[in-house]
Scaffold this motif. Structure first.
Motif, mmCIF file in Angstrom:
data_model
loop_
_atom_site.group_PDB
_atom_site.id
_atom_site.type_symbol
_atom_site.label_atom_id
_atom_site.label_comp_id
_atom_site.label_asym_id
_atom_site.label_seq_id
_atom_site.Cartn_x
_atom_site.Cartn_y
_atom_site.Cartn_z
ATOM 1 N N VAL A 55 0.835 -1.196 0.000
ATOM 2 C CA VAL A 55 0.000 0.000 0.000
ATOM 3 C C VAL A 55 0.877 1.257 0.000
ATOM 4 C CG1 VAL A 55 -1.707 1.279 1.355
ATOM 5 C CG2 VAL A 55 -1.899 -1.203 1.126
ATOM 6 N N LYS A 56 1.927 1.239 0.814
ATOM 7 C CA LYS A 56 2.810 2.410 0.915
ATOM 8 C C LYS A 56 3.571 2.659 -0.387
ATOM 9 C CE LYS A 56 3.289 2.166 5.885
ATOM 10 N NZ LYS A 56 4.171 1.943 7.024
ATOM 11 N N SER A 57 4.008 1.600 -1.053
ATOM 12 C CA SER A 57 4.743 1.798 -2.304
ATOM 13 C C SER A 57 3.827 2.348 -3.393
ATOM 14 C CB SER A 57 5.416 0.504 -2.764
ATOM 15 O OG SER A 57 4.469 -0.478 -3.122
ATOM 16 N N LEU A 58 2.620 1.832 -3.477
ATOM 17 C CA LEU A 58 1.669 2.325 -4.464
ATOM 18 C C LEU A 58 1.356 3.799 -4.212
ATOM 19 C CD1 LEU A 58 -0.017 1.250 -6.892
ATOM 20 C CD2 LEU A 58 -1.883 0.935 -5.280
ATOM 21 N N ASP A 59 1.146 4.153 -2.954
ATOM 22 C CA ASP A 59 0.883 5.535 -2.576
ATOM 23 C C ASP A 59 2.073 6.427 -2.912
ATOM 24 O OD1 ASP A 59 -0.791 7.566 -1.204
ATOM 25 O OD2 ASP A 59 0.865 7.541 0.262
ATOM 26 N N TYR A 60 3.279 5.946 -2.636
ATOM 27 C CA TYR A 60 4.491 6.709 -2.931
ATOM 28 C C TYR A 60 4.590 7.007 -4.431
ATOM 29 C CZ TYR A 60 9.369 7.769 -3.791
ATOM 30 O OH TYR A 60 10.523 8.379 -4.235
ATOM 31 N N PHE A 61 4.445 5.981 -5.258
ATOM 32 C CA PHE A 61 4.534 6.181 -6.705
ATOM 33 C C PHE A 61 3.460 7.149 -7.196
ATOM 34 C CE2 PHE A 61 6.594 1.817 -6.839
ATOM 35 C CZ PHE A 61 7.865 2.314 -7.082
ATOM 36 N N GLN A 62 2.256 7.054 -6.665
ATOM 37 C CA GLN A 62 1.179 7.937 -7.104
ATOM 38 C C GLN A 62 1.489 9.389 -6.754
ATOM 39 O OE1 GLN A 62 -2.002 6.963 -8.988
ATOM 40 N NE2 GLN A 62 -1.108 8.948 -9.434
ATOM 41 N N LYS A 63 2.044 9.615 -5.557
ATOM 42 C CA LYS A 63 2.403 10.980 -5.150
ATOM 43 C C LYS A 63 3.560 11.530 -5.979
ATOM 44 C CE LYS A 63 0.647 10.736 -0.458
ATOM 45 N NZ LYS A 63 0.960 10.480 0.943
ATOM 46 N N GLN A 64 4.529 10.690 -6.306
ATOM 47 C CA GLN A 64 5.690 11.132 -7.077
ATOM 48 C C GLN A 64 5.359 11.358 -8.550
ATOM 49 O OE1 GLN A 64 8.766 11.869 -5.685
ATOM 50 N NE2 GLN A 64 7.574 11.572 -3.820
ATOM 51 N N TYR A 65 4.362 10.661 -9.053
ATOM 52 C CA TYR A 65 4.008 10.730 -10.476
ATOM 53 C C TYR A 65 2.500 10.965 -10.616
ATOM 54 C CZ TYR A 65 8.667 8.852 -10.996
ATOM 55 O OH TYR A 65 10.028 8.669 -10.928
ATOM 56 N N PRO A 66 2.034 12.161 -10.265
ATOM 57 C CA PRO A 66 0.589 12.429 -10.302
ATOM 58 C C PRO A 66 -0.002 12.386 -11.714
ATOM 59 C CG PRO A 66 1.818 14.432 -9.826
ATOM 60 C CD PRO A 66 2.803 13.312 -9.809
ATOM 61 N N GLN A 67 0.839 12.498 -12.720
ATOM 62 C CA GLN A 67 0.353 12.448 -14.106
ATOM 63 C C GLN A 67 -0.008 11.027 -14.531
ATOM 64 O OE1 GLN A 67 3.450 12.936 -13.100
ATOM 65 N NE2 GLN A 67 4.938 12.015 -14.484
ATOM 66 N N ALA A 68 0.413 10.044 -13.742
ATOM 67 C CA ALA A 68 0.105 8.644 -14.054
ATOM 68 C C ALA A 68 -1.086 8.192 -13.219
ATOM 69 C CB ALA A 68 1.317 7.764 -13.751
ATOM 70 N N ARG A 69 -1.844 7.274 -13.793
ATOM 71 C CA ARG A 69 -2.944 6.662 -13.048
ATOM 72 C C ARG A 69 -2.521 5.229 -12.732
ATOM 73 N NH1 ARG A 69 -7.481 3.650 -13.751
ATOM 74 N NH2 ARG A 69 -7.364 3.544 -16.012
#
Length: 157
Positions: free
Chosen positions: A52-66
């Motif tokens: 969950v934390k890794s998915l959240d991290y990637f989403q925050k770092q790359y907001p242009q990606a879904r």
């Protein structure tokens, strides 16, 4: 070199060995759009912790990606079942990155069987999705005293 020799040879303990990383995954994150992240493993992956934390991290770092999570973790299972579940539980979602974690559940399996299953996961994944990056997650437990003795002595086995 035979498989059994390769499995028993120790090497110096190195905290991190830089490699090419996950270039296809990060390039796709940079471009934006939908990015599929697969999580294949046992209970360490199934619980709401690092996954969950890794998915959240990637989403925050790359907001242009879904980001889309492929949750393919089942507690108490090893790489032997993992390699068999790939087609149904991971591939139908077309992963861009695959995290693989079976360290604890494979702890009491013969090393040559683990190697065969993990190699099967890699080969099947790259045959179906040549651009899918794979990241192995290694975990330790303090119950594995032999492992800690080796690590304290500066060796990976």
């Amino acid at each position: 070199m035979s498989l059994s020799l390769e499995l028993t040879r120790s090497r110096s303990l190195v905290e991190c060995t830089p490699r090419a990383g996950l270039p296809n995954f990060f390039a796709k994150l940079e471009r934006g759009g939908e990015v599929q992240i697969g999580y294949l493993g046992g209970s360490i992956t199934a619980q709401p912790g690092w996954r969950v934390k890794s998915l959240d991290y990637f989403q925050k770092q790359y907001p242009q990606a879904r980001l889309v999570e492929i949750h393919a973790a089942i507690g108490g299972t090893g790489s032997d079942l993992g390699v068999l579940r790939l087609d149904h539980d991971v591939f139908k979602a077309r992963p861009d990155l695959l995290f693989v974690e079976f360290a604890v559940n494979d702890a009491h399996v013969k090393p040559e069987n683990i190697v065969a299953c993990i190699e099967g996961i890699v080969r099947k994944t790259w045959k179906a999705f040549p651009l899918c990056d794979i990241c192995f997650v290694y975990t330790l437990t303090d119950n594995a005293e032999r492992i800690f003795d080796d690590l304290k002595a500066g060796r990976f086995n």
